[in-house]
Design a protein around this motif. Structure first.
Motif, PDB file in Angstrom:
ATOM      1  N   GLU A   1       0.853  -1.199   0.000  1.00 34.23           N
ATOM      2  CA  GLU A   1       0.000   0.000   0.000  1.00 34.23           C
ATOM      3  C   GLU A   1       0.877   1.234   0.000  1.00 34.23           C
ATOM      4  O   GLU A   1       1.822   1.341   0.789  1.00 34.23           O
ATOM      5  CB  GLU A   1      -0.925   0.028   1.229  1.00 34.23           C
ATOM      6  CG  GLU A   1      -1.747   1.324   1.283  1.00 34.23           C
ATOM      7  CD  GLU A   1      -2.808   1.369   2.385  1.00 34.23           C
ATOM      8  OE1 GLU A   1      -2.926   0.408   3.167  1.00 34.23           O
ATOM      9  OE2 GLU A   1      -3.526   2.401   2.446  1.00 34.23           O
ATOM     10  N   ASN A  18      -4.540   5.029  -1.875  1.00 35.26           N
ATOM     11  CA  ASN A  18      -5.742   5.609  -1.274  1.00 35.26           C
ATOM     12  C   ASN A  18      -6.307   6.725  -2.140  1.00 35.26           C
ATOM     13  O   ASN A  18      -5.569   7.542  -2.676  1.00 35.26           O
ATOM     14  CB  ASN A  18      -5.411   6.170   0.116  1.00 35.26           C
ATOM     15  CG  ASN A  18      -5.016   5.086   1.088  1.00 35.26           C
ATOM     16  OD1 ASN A  18      -5.869   4.358   1.593  1.00 35.26           O
ATOM     17  ND2 ASN A  18      -3.725   4.941   1.331  1.00 35.26           N
ATOM     18  N   GLU A  39      -8.094   2.328  -2.947  1.00 33.57           N
ATOM     19  CA  GLU A  39      -8.768   2.170  -1.656  1.00 33.57           C
ATOM     20  C   GLU A  39      -9.662   3.380  -1.392  1.00 33.57           C
ATOM     21  O   GLU A  39      -9.193   4.514  -1.395  1.00 33.57           O
ATOM     22  CB  GLU A  39      -7.720   2.032  -0.536  1.00 33.57           C
ATOM     23  CG  GLU A  39      -6.825   0.821  -0.702  1.00 33.57           C
ATOM     24  CD  GLU A  39      -5.966   0.524   0.534  1.00 33.57           C
ATOM     25  OE1 GLU A  39      -6.067   1.253   1.537  1.00 33.57           O
ATOM     26  OE2 GLU A  39      -5.205  -0.451   0.476  1.00 33.57           O
ATOM     27  N   ASP A  57     -11.757   0.785   2.408  1.00 33.20           N
ATOM     28  CA  ASP A  57     -10.772   0.915   3.472  1.00 33.20           C
ATOM     29  C   ASP A  57     -11.485   1.126   4.808  1.00 33.20           C
ATOM     30  O   ASP A  57     -12.603   1.638   4.828  1.00 33.20           O
ATOM     31  CB  ASP A  57      -9.914   2.151   3.161  1.00 33.20           C
ATOM     32  CG  ASP A  57      -8.526   2.081   3.763  1.00 33.20           C
ATOM     33  OD1 ASP A  57      -8.275   1.209   4.596  1.00 33.20           O
ATOM     34  OD2 ASP A  57      -7.701   2.928   3.379  1.00 33.20           O
ATOM     35  N   LYS A  82     -11.360  -4.045   3.453  1.00 34.67           N
ATOM     36  CA  LYS A  82     -10.253  -3.982   4.401  1.00 34.67           C
ATOM     37  C   LYS A  82     -10.822  -3.718   5.791  1.00 34.67           C
ATOM     38  O   LYS A  82     -11.388  -2.660   6.045  1.00 34.67           O
ATOM     39  CB  LYS A  82      -9.279  -2.860   4.010  1.00 34.67           C
ATOM     40  CG  LYS A  82      -8.588  -3.119   2.677  1.00 34.67           C
ATOM     41  CD  LYS A  82      -7.470  -2.123   2.436  1.00 34.67           C
ATOM     42  CE  LYS A  82      -6.269  -2.411   3.296  1.00 34.67           C
ATOM     43  NZ  LYS A  82      -5.188  -1.411   3.073  1.00 34.67           N
ATOM     44  N   GLU A 142      -6.346  -5.148   8.422  1.00 39.40           N
ATOM     45  CA  GLU A 142      -5.383  -4.059   8.586  1.00 39.40           C
ATOM     46  C   GLU A 142      -4.852  -4.012  10.010  1.00 39.40           C
ATOM     47  O   GLU A 142      -5.586  -4.320  10.947  1.00 39.40           O
ATOM     48  CB  GLU A 142      -6.097  -2.715   8.439  1.00 39.40           C
ATOM     49  CG  GLU A 142      -6.351  -2.234   7.084  1.00 39.40           C
ATOM     50  CD  GLU A 142      -6.781  -0.768   7.150  1.00 39.40           C
ATOM     51  OE1 GLU A 142      -6.440  -0.076   6.207  1.00 39.40           O
ATOM     52  OE2 GLU A 142      -7.455  -0.332   8.108  1.00 39.40           O
TER      53      GLU A 142
HETATM   54 MG    MG Z   1      -5.623   2.599   2.935  1.00 38.98          MG
END
Ligand code: MG
Ligand code: C2E
Ligand code: MG
Ligand code: MG
Length: 288
Positions: free
Chosen positions: A59, A117, A149, A179, A200, A236
């Motif tokens: 990421e 993101n 995300e 996310d 996530k 996560e």
């Molecule tokens: Mg993220």
């Protein structure tokens, strides 16, 4: 006496507020110049497959090294960047930088999946999809290697334009994930309407799943929900072996967290990759 106290109290609060406002104004001005001043960097955090221990992806996480304040955390400057619209050029810079780095890794024999993101604010830009398409084209990254995300706020929007944009992004061959899943107030019905591939699970649930029954229940429920909907699930903020064991027992497919590795610059990422792989493989070795 009372009057003076009052005046002192007011000036105390005033100075405190003034300080906060000054900091904000300063940061705002500095943030507007951060890209040109070369103060932003992208760090990468590894993601591992639980079944095999393979480091399948990374990421991209932006970092701001302020010349006098030092490292300003994203939780502080991303909301500010969203407010003043700077998240649009910053987000584009992060995406371009991360795609370039991912292409370079691929060239060096490390074909990792990349996630970036995307702020809700970027969805208000009419040319978002064209910009993403042009960055993919310009950098030469395979669209299938890219995941964007999004936060749950996207699930709440009823804007047809946002849903259309998501479908267009999917049309480019890019995957979409939600996310921090479980922290928003989204209507779950949107999960059936939006072209989402990955959920996530938010770090807060993972952190408490070992000692808090409610968090454990939420984690299990999200894993099952994802499976039923045909989505991949990523946990996560996995920090402990106990958390990994919990997730593995419940058939969570992927993890990200300090247990495997922290976000680091790309050169460090490359240097650490083999070590991380060994850590992950050892962690998932069948317990006899
Ligand atoms: Mg993220
Ligand atoms: P996020 O997208 O949910 O990213 C995960 C955050 O959790 C990262 O914080 C990461 O360093 C942290 N993290 C990962 N594993 C662990 C762990 O095991 N323990 C702990 N304590 N933390 C862990 P970071 O880098 O500070 O970023 C915070 C947030 O800022 C991100 O949360 C994301 O919402 C936002 N952000 C970062 N980079 C970007 C960007 O390029 N664009 C946008 N729009 N937002 C970004
Ligand atoms: Mg997250
Ligand atoms: Mg977050």
């Amino acid at each position: 006496e009372a009057k003076r106290l009052n005046r002192d109290t007011i000036s105390f609060f005033k100075s405190d507020m003034t300080r906060k406002m000054m900091r904000r104004l300063e940061l705002e001005g500095d943030l507007r110049r951060a890209i040109e001043s070369d103060e932003l960097a992208v760090h990468y955090q590894p993601k591992a497959e639980i079944a095999t221990g393979e480091i399948y992806g990374m990421e991209a996480l932006v970092r701001w090294f302020h010349p006098t304040r030092g490292l300003v955390p994203p939780d502080e400057f991303i909301p500010l960047a969203e407010e003043i619209g700077m998240i649009v050029p910053i987000g584009e810079w992060v995406l371009r930088t991360a795609c370039r780095d991912a292409v370079e890794l691929r060239r060096r024999g490390m074909p990792l999946h990349l996630s970036v993101n995307l702020s809700m604010r970027q969805f208000r830009e009419v040319d978002l999809v064209e910009r993403i398409a042009s960055i993919i084209k310009e950098t030469g990254l395979q669209p299938a290697a890219l995941e964007l995300e999004l936060t749950e706020s996207i699930l709440m929007t009823e804007a047809a334009s946002a849903i259309a944009a998501l479908n267009e992004i999917k049309g480019l061959g890019v995957s979409l994930s939600i996310d921090d899943f479980g922290t928003g107030y989204s209507s779950l019905s949107y999960l059936t309407k939006l072209p989402i591939d990955i959920l996530k699970i938010d770090r807060s649930f993972i952190q408490h799943c070992g000692h808090d029954g409610n968090s454990a229940t939420v984690v299990s429920a999200i894993i099952n929900l994802a499976a039923q909907l045909g989505h991949i699930v990523v946990a996560e903020g996995v920090e402990t072996v106990a958390q990994l064991a919990f997730l593995r027992e419940r058939n969570c497919s992927r993890i990200q967290g300090y247990l495997i590795g922290k976000p680091v610059p790309i050169e460090t990422f490359v240097a650490q990759l083999e070590r991380w792989r060994k850590i992950a493989v050892a962690l998932v070795e069948p317990i006899i």
